[in-house]
Design a protein around this motif. Structure first.
Motif, PDB file in Angstrom:
ATOM      1  N   SER A  84       3.544 -52.997 -71.571  1.00  0.00           N
ATOM      2  CA  SER A  84       3.350 -51.771 -72.360  1.00  0.00           C
ATOM      3  C   SER A  84       4.519 -50.812 -72.171  1.00  0.00           C
ATOM      4  O   SER A  84       4.919 -50.118 -73.120  1.00  0.00           O
ATOM      5  N   GLN A  87      -2.128 -50.392 -77.304  1.00  0.00           N
ATOM      6  CA  GLN A  87      -3.130 -51.100 -76.506  1.00  0.00           C
ATOM      7  C   GLN A  87      -4.439 -50.305 -76.477  1.00  0.00           C
ATOM      8  O   GLN A  87      -5.514 -50.880 -76.409  1.00  0.00           O
ATOM      9  N   ASP A 114       0.707 -54.285 -79.152  1.00  0.00           N
ATOM     10  CA  ASP A 114       0.439 -54.316 -77.712  1.00  0.00           C
ATOM     11  C   ASP A 114      -1.003 -54.750 -77.462  1.00  0.00           C
ATOM     12  O   ASP A 114      -1.918 -53.947 -77.571  1.00  0.00           O
ATOM     13  N   GLU A 115      -1.198 -56.003 -77.166  1.00  0.00           N
ATOM     14  CA  GLU A 115      -2.532 -56.590 -76.954  1.00  0.00           C
ATOM     15  C   GLU A 115      -3.468 -56.168 -78.082  1.00  0.00           C
ATOM     16  O   GLU A 115      -4.459 -55.481 -77.847  1.00  0.00           O
TER      17      GLU A 115
HETATM   18 MG   LIG Z   1      -0.282 -53.077 -71.193  1.00  0.00          MG
END
Ligand SMILES: [Mg+2]
Ligand SMILES: Nc1ncnc2c1ncn2[C@@H]1O[C@H](COP(=O)(O)OP(=O)(O)O)[C@@H](O)[C@H]1O
Ligand code: SF4
Length: 307
Positions: A52, A97, A170-171
């Motif tokens: 991240s 995220q 991000d994810e």
């Molecule tokens: Mg992360």
């Protein structure tokens, strides 16, 4: 052409351990990665490996107390704070995220439309809601009225309608059902095929392999290997770094052999190779010197003994 090039990025944070004592935590060390137009680079690595922070560094949204060094370029020009401010949300788009990135005071439909190009915003928003199975009435809802899964789909929708040249996800998929995950991955691949550069951050190697061209493996804040996705096959013979091989073999559908030990905390990084304490082939040199990044067989690796 490389849309984004990150060279020797290092990030540290000062921490106060007591009233007078200050320590420096190196959370990213000499990280390198680049993404071409039309390419998906997946970043995989355990939690806390710096994924991240890389995303936030590229977008210029790191916390103010972060110390940053190294170079980042976008389309060949340095990525300065001023340029990041101009590109963010326009040419560069983030699927964050955390769902807390949604604006709590703006209805979801408007948030999605705002990130699309003006003349086709309404059309794109309707299409993307259908695609991500968001009911039409979601348009008029505020973020607090959405379930976690719906909020995540709204974040994805916001990024994909932007048709940005660089999309950092991000994810983006935890908690979503498999049909929506499939849809999201296909959608990212389509955007890349239309020329966007995509950085897909995930700890799910299998999902990454479905769409990525290259895989960058992160460990303790650095890239230990960048490999073509096709190298993740068999028992990992084509991979270059002992950690990538171990990560691959640890998957349940492979040998399911866990990697003994744990990733070092930023306050306790070893002096030599960051993976040395867990590496079965570490030599004395590995424990005292840090390997640099080098090209091996169409990929990059940070290991003295990789061939
Ligand atoms: Mg992360
Ligand atoms: N604002 C911050 N201040 C201090 N340390 C941080 C901060 N943000 C992240 N870190 C540390 O940096 C490391 C990498 O974090 P992160 O990039 O969030 O990891 P990942 O996304 O791979 O799980 C972690 O050890 C984390 O604790
Ligand atoms: S440099 Fe040495 S310790 Fe590090 S991964 Fe390579 S062989 Fe293992």
């Amino acid at each position: 052409m490389a849309i984004v090039e990150v060279e020797n990025l290092s990030i540290s944070f000062k921490r106060y351990t007591s009233r007078f004592k200050q320590v420096n935590h190196q959370v990213i060390s000499n990280l390198n990665v680049s993404i071409e137009a039309g390419e998906i680079v997946a970043v995989v690595g355990a939690s806390g490996s710096g994924k991240s922070l890389l995303a936030h560094a590229l977008l210029g949204i790191l916390p103010i107390h972060a110390n940053v060094s190294g170079t980042m370029t976008y389309k060949g020009e340095p990525l300065t704070a001023k340029r990041q401010g101009m590109l963010r949300g326009k040419e560069m788009s983030l699927v964050p995220q955390s769902v807390h990135f949604l604006d709590p005071l703006m209805k979801i439909g408007k948030q999605v439309r705002q990130s699309a190009k003006h003349h086709k915003a309404a059309f794109l928003q309707k299409k993307v809601f259908e695609r991500y199975r968001l009911p039409v009435k979601t348009e008029k809802l505020y973020p607090f009225q959405l379930s976690g899964g719906m909020a995540r789909r709204a974040l994805l929708a916001t990024a994909v309608v932007s048709e940005a040249e660089l999309i950092i996800a991000d994810e983006p998929t935890p908690g979503l059902d498999s049909a929506v995950i499939e849809e999201a991955l296909t959608n990212l691949r389509e955007l890349a095929d239309n020329g966007s550069a995509i950085l897909l951050i995930t700890h799910d190697i299998e999902a990454a392999l479905k769409i990525a061209d290259k895989i960058a493996v992160f460990y303790a804040g650095t890239t230990v290997e960048v490999a073509p996705a096709v190298d993740f096959t068999g028992k990992g013979e084509m991979l270059r770094h002992p950690y990538s091989k171990a990560l691959w073999r640890a998957l349940p559908q492979n040998e399911f052999i866990p990697i003994p030990g744990a990733q070092p905390h930023p306050s306790e990084l070893p002096p030599g190779c960051l993976f040395a304490p867990r590496c079965t082939i570490a030599t004395s040199k590995c424990r005292h010197e840090q390997p640099t990044n080098r090209a091996v067989r169409n990929g990059m690796v940070r290991c003295f003994h990789a061939t």
